[in-house]
Scaffold this motif. Structure first.
Motif, mmCIF file in Angstrom:
data_model
loop_
_atom_site.group_PDB
_atom_site.id
_atom_site.type_symbol
_atom_site.label_atom_id
_atom_site.label_comp_id
_atom_site.label_asym_id
_atom_site.label_seq_id
_atom_site.Cartn_x
_atom_site.Cartn_y
_atom_site.Cartn_z
ATOM 1 N N ARG A 129 -8.342 23.175 -14.270
ATOM 2 C CA ARG A 129 -8.653 24.434 -14.951
ATOM 3 C C ARG A 129 -7.592 25.474 -14.598
ATOM 4 O O ARG A 129 -6.972 25.420 -13.540
ATOM 5 C CB ARG A 129 -10.041 24.925 -14.547
ATOM 6 N N GLU A 130 -7.407 26.408 -15.503
ATOM 7 C CA GLU A 130 -6.428 27.465 -15.244
ATOM 8 C C GLU A 130 -7.006 28.530 -14.319
ATOM 9 O O GLU A 130 -6.404 28.874 -13.302
ATOM 10 C CB GLU A 130 -5.996 28.101 -16.560
ATOM 11 N N THR A 180 0.489 20.842 -21.511
ATOM 12 C CA THR A 180 0.433 21.752 -20.364
ATOM 13 C C THR A 180 -0.459 21.240 -19.242
ATOM 14 O O THR A 180 -0.564 21.891 -18.198
ATOM 15 C CB THR A 180 -0.076 23.127 -20.811
ATOM 16 N N ARG A 232 -5.825 25.192 -25.235
ATOM 17 C CA ARG A 232 -4.795 24.654 -24.341
ATOM 18 C C ARG A 232 -4.090 23.458 -24.975
ATOM 19 O O ARG A 232 -4.734 22.503 -25.430
ATOM 20 C CB ARG A 232 -5.425 24.232 -23.015
ATOM 21 N N GLN A 246 -10.911 24.559 -23.182
ATOM 22 C CA GLN A 246 -10.986 25.724 -22.290
ATOM 23 C C GLN A 246 -10.002 26.803 -22.758
ATOM 24 O O GLN A 246 -8.873 26.494 -23.142
ATOM 25 C CB GLN A 246 -10.636 25.315 -20.857
ATOM 26 N N PRO A 276 -6.544 34.674 -25.356
ATOM 27 C CA PRO A 276 -6.409 33.261 -24.941
ATOM 28 C C PRO A 276 -6.423 32.333 -26.152
ATOM 29 O O PRO A 276 -7.037 32.628 -27.185
ATOM 30 C CB PRO A 276 -7.632 33.031 -24.052
ATOM 31 N N TRP A 307 -7.101 29.421 -22.699
ATOM 32 C CA TRP A 307 -5.861 29.241 -21.920
ATOM 33 C C TRP A 307 -4.988 30.484 -22.049
ATOM 34 O O TRP A 307 -4.727 30.976 -23.133
ATOM 35 C CB TRP A 307 -5.139 28.012 -22.449
#
Length: 710
Positions: A176-177, A121, A117, A8, A114, A10
């Motif tokens: 998820r962020e 984290t 990830r 994903q 971005p 990030w």
């Protein structure tokens, strides 16, 4: 799952929806992330592709919610998934423009690219769900491998798979962020719903067949089909609200599980093993699932925010699987009864602490720190003593206190009658364990052991009682545990030690009686008998004096007094000189090693030495026709070497006569009792006897003589 999460896009931000509004707040910026040095904590207003910042998508608090089931309607859920797809496409486009508000309220636009990830984290809630899902699956598979043909273990393994399905799916979208693809999100939410509701119906089916089967298989199929239909209706958005498809089923399933636990408790009321299984399994489910329902599902039904983060609440399910694994596989089941109470007590104390803390904050308006400290004091002074009382009443239930057991065992072992010892031993076992029956077993029992999963306790033979099997402890109210087996083994060892002490005591008493009888017969009796044949008054008085000396020596032995070797030898020299002088025989007395003559001799040693020496001198006086006697004594390293030689007629050469004649049989017996040796040395005239004696008591394990204190 890890690949899906780490791929994903990030930004390196920690985003939180404002509880009382519709804003997204930036609460932290990750070190080393794309936003480091560019973004400060504040409000996150919108996001857009960097090429077209004017087409920014305004952000709302719902965009970062952890679980979509909390949304009020299916229409809003579909809109939520559409927004997730739109936001995910923006994040995947490359550089993005972030519309943020600085701490002073001024808006600004920042361009950020971005990145992928990093693993480090991922939030703690992600790892809690990973461990819970993986642990539930592996524990379920382990139990299934132990009993693969059992329906209850199959259901248990299936419930573990359901927890894994729910936890793994939730771990992806809850970590998820900002956004993931809406289609993926909807698929994962469906898996989460299938796993959560499926877990409930599988556990319901488990309690319908375990520990006592309550319904036929077709009922299980009907219930499972009904729940499956309900899940499909929810996934198709055909129910009145999302809460009816997610939170309501889990709450109803939990209530049904509690009801089935009560029904099963009634069904196994006469089955000690079944009650122990149910107590532990029911406790595990209630402590594990009920907090999740109360903290996550119930608040949503009543339109309030969940009390804790859903990812962390998944950890409660791991408690269920630890307990269910132990119960269903019956692994050391007989220990679970005690552990069930122990966990219940500690969980009760924790809940009481939290309740007291909340009440103090609400009613007295105390600060959290002060209220927690006061709550801790209240629990410490009120609950912990109550817990100890309940533990003693419900778990230990001892009819004989531990400090009384030693005295009871001693009383049993020193009871004179074997029949009475057996009766008292059985009575003690009955008081401690309250078995329905005590059955004599023909099999050898080496140590106390638990049989039939805690229904029976095998006790080794002891106290003139054969090996026993105690059936159904505490009148069948609970199972035997490892603590009970250890207690029984300690009792057996204590009883055996006490019996060994009693046997030693009785053996010593018997030996002492025999010694007294022998000394009275051989010494005092012989002297008095010889006195009857004396005509002279002086002879009679001498015999009586010797007899009185023997009696004093025997009485002194009863008091267990020790005498120095020097005193014994001095008395012997004086007595021997008098006797030989009256017989007209000259005495020569030589002692070597006088520095070692201060050692102390126990009664058996010095009494044996005196009697032996008297017997030899008596034989010389009666049979040797000697004119002189030489006595040589030598002390060296705890040994007394004594050589007695006379110039009389000597012993006839016949081997048989030398072994049995002239009273020599008694001399040999006394030397053997003292652990010494005797030899007849060849001499030209008379007889020479060499004797070697250890200055220790054979009756006391060969302990060396002690040194007399000045």
């Amino acid at each position: 799952m890890l690949v899906t999460v780490l791929r994903q896009p990030w930004l390196g931000l920690t985003l939180v929806g404002e509880p009382s509004g519709d804003k997204i707040l930036i609460t932290a910026v990750h070190a080393g992330g794309p936003a480091q040095g560019k973004v400060e904590p504040g409000q996150f207003l919108a996001i857009a592709r960097s090429a077209t910042p004017e087409t920014a998508i305004s952000l709302i608090a719902t965009d970062v919610i952890e679980e979509p089931d909390v949304i009020d309607s299916y229409e809003l859920i579909r809109a939520f998934f559409a927004r997730q797809s739109l936001l995910a496409s923006v994040l995947a486009s490359g550089e993005v423009a972030l519309h943020v508000a600085t701490p002073d309220g001024a808006p600004s636009i920042l361009t950020i690219a971005p990145s992928q990830r990093p693993l480090t984290t991922l939030p703690s809630a992600f790892w809690v769900q990973i461990v819970t899902g993986l642990g539930s699956l592996l524990i379920g598979a382990w139990v299934l491998a132990l009993r693969p043909r059992d329906l209850s273990t199959r259901l248990f393994a299936l419930s573990g798979a359901m927890i894994m399905l729910s936890a793994f799916a939730a771990a992806i979208y809850s970590s998820r962020e900002l956004a993931i693809d809406g289609s993926l999100f909807r698929f994962l939410a469906a898996l989460n719903n299938i796993g959560a509701v499926g877990f409930g119906i599988v556990v319901i089916c488990l309690f319908l067949v375990y520990p006592r089967r309550l319904v036929p298989n077709w009922v299980l199929g009907l219930l499972s089909g009904t729940v499956a239909l309900w899940i499909l209706l929810n996934l198709a958005h055909a129910l009145p609200s999302p809460q009816m498809g997610a939170q309501l089923p889990t709450l109803l399933e939990m209530l049904a599980i509690i009801g089935l636990i009560i029904v099963q408790r009634f069904a196994v009321r006469r089955d000690a093993r079944g009650r122990a299984m149910l107590r532990w399994i029911g406790l595990s489910v209630i402590i594990g699932a009920l907090p999740f329902i109360m903290l996550i599902s119930s608040p949503v039904l009543f339109d309030t925010a969940p009390a804790v983060q859903q990812g962390h609440a998944f950890g409660f399910f791991l408690l269920i699987y630890a307990g269910l694994a132990l119960g269903v596989s019956r692994y050391r089941l007989f220990d679970l009864d005690e552990w069930a109470f122990r966990i219940l007590f500690y969980a009760g104390g924790l809940l009481l602490l939290l309740a007291a803390d909340g009440l103090l904050i609400m009613l007295l308006h105390l600060q959290p720190t002060a209220s927690f400290g006061l709550s801790l004091l209240l629990v410490g002074f009120a609950y912990l003593p109550l817990r100890s009382l309940l533990w003693e009443r419900l778990v230990e239930r001892r009819s004989v206190e531990r400090h009384e057991l030693f005295q009871v065992v001693i009383d049993i072992s020193f009871t004179g009658s074997a029949t009475e010892r057996s009766r008292l031993w059985r009575s003690l076992l009955g008081r401690l364990f309250e078995p329905v029956d005590q059955v004599v077993t023909s099999e050898a029992v080496a140590q106390a052991a638990i049989l039939r999963d805690g229904l029976d306790l095998a006790v080794p033979a002891v106290a003139d009682t054969p090996a026993l099997t105690l059936r159904y402890g505490w009148a069948g109210r609970r199972l035997f545990g490892s603590r009970d087996a250890k207690l029984a083994e300690q009792l057996v060892r204590m009883m055996r030690y006490s019996e060994a002490s009693r046997s030693e005591y009785e053996r010593g008493r018997t030996e002492e009686r025999h010694r007294i009888a022998r000394d009275l017969h051989d010494d005092v009796g012989a002297r008095l008998l010889s006195g009857l044949h004396k005509s002279g008054v002086d002879d009679v008085q001498r015999v009586l004096r010797d007899a009185l000396a023997d009696i004093r020596s025997i009485v002194g032995g009863l008091s267990a007094d020790c005498l120095p070797l020097s005193q014994v030898l001095a008395a012997l020299r004086h007595e021997t000189g008098d006797r030989l002088d009256m017989a007209g025989i000259e005495l020569s007395w030589l002692l070597e090693g006088e520095e070692e003559s201060d050692c102390l001799l126990d009664y058996p040693v010095y009494r044996g030495l005196i009697s032996l020496h008297r017997e030899i001198i008596t034989n010389v006086i009666r049979h040797a026709h000697a004119r002189a006697v030489e006595v040589r004594l030598r002390l060296s390293e705890g040994m007394l070497s004594m050589r007695i030689r006379d110039d009389g007629d000597g012993i006839p050469p016949s081997t048989e006569e030398a072994r049995t004649g002239h009273g020599l049989l008694g001399i040999r017996r006394r030397i053997a009792e003292l652990g010494g040796e005797i030899a007849f040395e060849p001499v030209e005239h008379g007889t020479s006897i060499a004797i070697s004696l250890p200055l220790r008591s054979m009756a006391h394990g060969g302990e060396p003589a002690r040194t007399a204190q000045p």
